[in-house]
Design an enzyme around this catalytic site. Structure first.
Site, PDB file in Angstrom:
ATOM      1  N   ARG A   1      -7.997   5.620   2.313  1.00  0.00           N
ATOM      2  CA  ARG A   1      -8.851   5.387   3.101  1.00  0.00           C
ATOM      3  C   ARG A   1      -8.734   6.115   3.699  1.00  0.00           C
ATOM      4  O   ARG A   1      -7.291   7.244   4.203  1.00  0.00           O
ATOM      5  CB  ARG A   1      -8.842   4.384   3.750  1.00  0.00           C
ATOM      6  CG  ARG A   1      -8.836   2.625   2.803  1.00  0.00           C
ATOM      7  CD  ARG A   1      -7.994   1.414   4.160  1.00  0.00           C
ATOM      8  NE  ARG A   1      -8.305   0.319   2.899  1.00  0.00           N
ATOM      9  CZ  ARG A   1      -7.733   0.206   2.217  1.00  0.00           C
ATOM     10  NH1 ARG A   1      -6.407   0.244   2.198  1.00  0.00           N
ATOM     11  NH2 ARG A   1      -7.788  -1.357   1.653  1.00  0.00           N
TER      12      ARG A   1
ATOM     13  N   LYS B   1      -4.186  -1.234   6.143  1.00  0.00           N
ATOM     14  CA  LYS B   1      -5.769  -2.450   7.006  1.00  0.00           C
ATOM     15  C   LYS B   1      -5.415  -3.813   5.882  1.00  0.00           C
ATOM     16  O   LYS B   1      -5.201  -4.495   6.705  1.00  0.00           O
ATOM     17  CB  LYS B   1      -6.843  -1.886   5.818  1.00  0.00           C
ATOM     18  CG  LYS B   1      -7.597  -3.187   5.707  1.00  0.00           C
ATOM     19  CD  LYS B   1      -9.115  -2.333   5.016  1.00  0.00           C
ATOM     20  CE  LYS B   1     -10.397  -3.378   5.521  1.00  0.00           C
ATOM     21  NZ  LYS B   1     -11.560  -3.502   4.438  1.00  0.00           N
TER      22      LYS B   1
ATOM     23  N   HIS C   1     -14.669   8.187   2.007  1.00  0.00           N
ATOM     24  CA  HIS C   1     -14.604   6.556   1.484  1.00  0.00           C
ATOM     25  C   HIS C   1     -15.082   6.985   0.248  1.00  0.00           C
ATOM     26  O   HIS C   1     -14.897   6.409  -0.623  1.00  0.00           O
ATOM     27  CB  HIS C   1     -15.083   5.644   2.411  1.00  0.00           C
ATOM     28  CG  HIS C   1     -14.175   4.359   2.797  1.00  0.00           C
ATOM     29  ND1 HIS C   1     -14.216   3.479   1.268  1.00  0.00           N
ATOM     30  CD2 HIS C   1     -13.867   4.018   3.101  1.00  0.00           C
ATOM     31  CE1 HIS C   1     -13.746   2.580   1.420  1.00  0.00           C
ATOM     32  NE2 HIS C   1     -13.210   2.578   3.020  1.00  0.00           N
TER      33      HIS C   1
ATOM     34  N   ARG D   1     -13.303   6.530  -3.067  1.00  0.00           N
ATOM     35  CA  ARG D   1     -12.230   5.881  -3.629  1.00  0.00           C
ATOM     36  C   ARG D   1     -13.382   4.611  -4.196  1.00  0.00           C
ATOM     37  O   ARG D   1     -12.828   4.508  -5.948  1.00  0.00           O
ATOM     38  CB  ARG D   1     -12.040   4.319  -2.252  1.00  0.00           C
ATOM     39  CG  ARG D   1     -10.921   5.427  -1.317  1.00  0.00           C
ATOM     40  CD  ARG D   1     -11.084   4.466  -0.742  1.00  0.00           C
ATOM     41  NE  ARG D   1     -10.676   2.942  -0.103  1.00  0.00           N
ATOM     42  CZ  ARG D   1      -9.304   2.364  -0.947  1.00  0.00           C
ATOM     43  NH1 ARG D   1      -8.237   2.697  -1.179  1.00  0.00           N
ATOM     44  NH2 ARG D   1      -9.718   0.831  -0.979  1.00  0.00           N
TER      45      ARG D   1
ATOM     46  N   HIS E   1      -6.194  -2.411  -2.723  1.00  0.00           N
ATOM     47  CA  HIS E   1      -6.611  -3.961  -2.289  1.00  0.00           C
ATOM     48  C   HIS E   1      -5.306  -5.414  -2.314  1.00  0.00           C
ATOM     49  O   HIS E   1      -4.917  -4.896  -2.663  1.00  0.00           O
ATOM     50  CB  HIS E   1      -8.156  -4.394  -3.100  1.00  0.00           C
ATOM     51  CG  HIS E   1      -8.910  -3.212  -3.210  1.00  0.00           C
ATOM     52  ND1 HIS E   1     -10.423  -2.900  -4.085  1.00  0.00           N
ATOM     53  CD2 HIS E   1      -9.274  -2.261  -1.793  1.00  0.00           C
ATOM     54  CE1 HIS E   1     -10.633  -2.766  -3.469  1.00  0.00           C
ATOM     55  NE2 HIS E   1     -10.405  -1.650  -2.030  1.00  0.00           N
TER      56      HIS E   1
ATOM     57  N   TYR F   1       5.054  -8.943  -7.682  1.00  0.00           N
ATOM     58  CA  TYR F   1       5.073  -8.470  -8.602  1.00  0.00           C
ATOM     59  C   TYR F   1       5.126  -6.935  -9.352  1.00  0.00           C
ATOM     60  O   TYR F   1       5.299  -6.118  -9.899  1.00  0.00           O
ATOM     61  CB  TYR F   1       5.228  -9.958 -10.157  1.00  0.00           C
ATOM     62  CG  TYR F   1       5.555  -9.555 -11.088  1.00  0.00           C
ATOM     63  CD1 TYR F   1       6.656  -9.230 -12.094  1.00  0.00           C
ATOM     64  CD2 TYR F   1       4.485  -9.141 -12.198  1.00  0.00           C
ATOM     65  CE1 TYR F   1       7.200  -9.094 -13.151  1.00  0.00           C
ATOM     66  CE2 TYR F   1       4.866  -8.937 -13.576  1.00  0.00           C
ATOM     67  CZ  TYR F   1       5.908  -8.685 -13.812  1.00  0.00           C
ATOM     68  OH  TYR F   1       6.044  -8.268 -15.613  1.00  0.00           O
TER      69      TYR F   1
END
Length: 395
Positions: free
Chosen positions: A238, A265, A328, A331, A354, A364
């Site tokens: 970001r 974030k 942005h 991304r 995310h 994991y």
């Protein structure tokens, strides 16, 4: 005998206070100075207690009797009028602003600085002027809606919904701390104009990506800005995470960038494997800004990172409009192309940082897929090199 208005007006205390009783514990205290104070004495749990009911004539005889009867009904229901009054006073002191500030302090430990700053701004700009001074338990759904309507009127529908979300979180915190009974924003469902999802502008066509990369190579602005532009497509973090990058987070030996959770974030630490192309840019930058805290310091002072508008402003100088490419957008560029190339969606989502709803699965993935992520990041950097030198590459 019950008091009369005539008796009250005629009563005078000369040397010591005079008490005029009306019945049911209600009396008027007349002071030598001429003051007339309504008092109520009562017994609660075997003890004599008393409360003030106001000053005559501001509180009339009729009004004082109503207050007395209300208080005696409380006593009959097992409620101490004095304690209830103190509780009401305390509740009035718990304003929405007080609870909002407490909630923001808690979020400072969880939210990324940019997200926290936006939350503070929305609450102080749109909400506090309307309901900040109100006792939080007295705020109604209509009050909140009145604060959100001006945002809607400006066409800022997404901002209105986000502000409502923050207000709801504040109310849920108030419920958890026993200062509100429920989240009243639930009653506003459907009351706001739906927010239309607007994706960040991004270049995703391979030929267009190649043209963008060549334009970046030819950028003639500040070296720090140029380096940030070149690194952005290679790491696709970001914009706020990129400009706040610190040298202490870059591990040249492990060829990785570790971003602490407080800057992310989603609040979780994030690792960015650095391809050889990214390492080359960072080594060159270290010679230029290595003595400062930030990899990309502000042009005015090395004590602060570059401005949040720097990358977008540089893209405008390169001829890319706001509807074509943004900081942005790197991304979306990486996500689109990597998915089209067949990389596993979990790898891409992990590298985009995310949120993973399943916390066990998230832990994991972070622990076991770093080798694959390193491979993907290097392949992505190599692919960008191919696009940069191929002016007529087709999908």
């Amino acid at each position: 005998m019950a008091l009369t208005e005539l008796e009250i007006r005629a009563a005078k205390a000369v040397e010591k206070p005079l008490k005029l009783f009306d019945g049911g514990g209600l009396y008027l205290l007349v002071t030598p100075g001429g003051g007339r104070w309504w008092r109520l004495k009562y017994r609660y749990e075997g003890k004599e207690r008393g409360i003030s009911l106001g000053v005559y004539p501001d509180v009339s005889l009729k009004r004082a009797r109503i207050c007395r009867d209300d208080a005696r009904r409380m006593i009959a229901e097992g409620i101490d009028p004095s304690a209830r009054r103190q509780a009401d006073k305390n509740a009035r002191a718990v304003t929405f602003e007080l609870v909002a500030n407490e909630w923001l302090e808690l979020q400072a430990k969880k939210l990324a600085p940019v997200t926290l700053s936006k939350a503070r701004w929305m609450i102080s700009e749109f909400v506090l002027p309307h309901i900040g001074s109100r006792p939080i338990h007295k705020v109604t759904p209509a009050d909140v809606l009145a604060a959100l309507r001006p945002i809607e009127a400006r066409g800022k529908h997404e901002t209105a919904h986000r502000t409502k979300q923050y207000v709801g979180q504040i109310f849920r915190y108030a419920v958890a701390t026993s200062r509100a009974e429920r989240d009243i924003t639930a009653d506003l469902r459907g009351a706001l104009t739906p927010a239309t999802t607007k994706n960040h502008a991004a270049v995703t066509d391979p030929v267009a990506i190649g043209a963008l990369l060549r334009a970046i190579d030819g950028y003639c602005g500040q070296p720090v800005t140029h380096a940030a532009l070149k690194l952005a497509p290679l790491v696709f973090v970001r914009p706020g995470e990129l400009r706040h990058a610190e040298w202490s987070e870059i591990n040249f030996d492990a060829t990785e960038w570790r971003i602490p959770g407080e800057r992310m974030k989603m609040g979780d630490p994030h690792i960015v494997p650095l391809a050889t192309q990214a390492m080359r840019i960072l080594r060159d930058m270290h010679q230029l800004t290595g003595r400062s805290r930030y990899v990309f310091p502000s042009l005015r002072t090395s004590a602060r990172p570059m401005s949040e508008n720097t990358i977008n402003a540089a893209l405008r100088r390169l001829g890319y409009g706001t509807d074509e490419m943004t900081g942005h957008g790197f991304r979306a560029m990486a996500s689109t192309c990597l998915n089209e190339q067949g990389w596993h969606p979990d790898l891409i989502e992990l590298q985009l940082a995310h949120s993973e709803r399943n916390k066990v699965r998230a832990a994991y993935n972070r622990a076991t897929r770093m080798v694959e992520r390193r491979k993907m990041m290097q392949a992505w950097a190599d692919y960008l090199d191919v696009l940069r030198i191929s002016s007529d590459l087709k999908k």
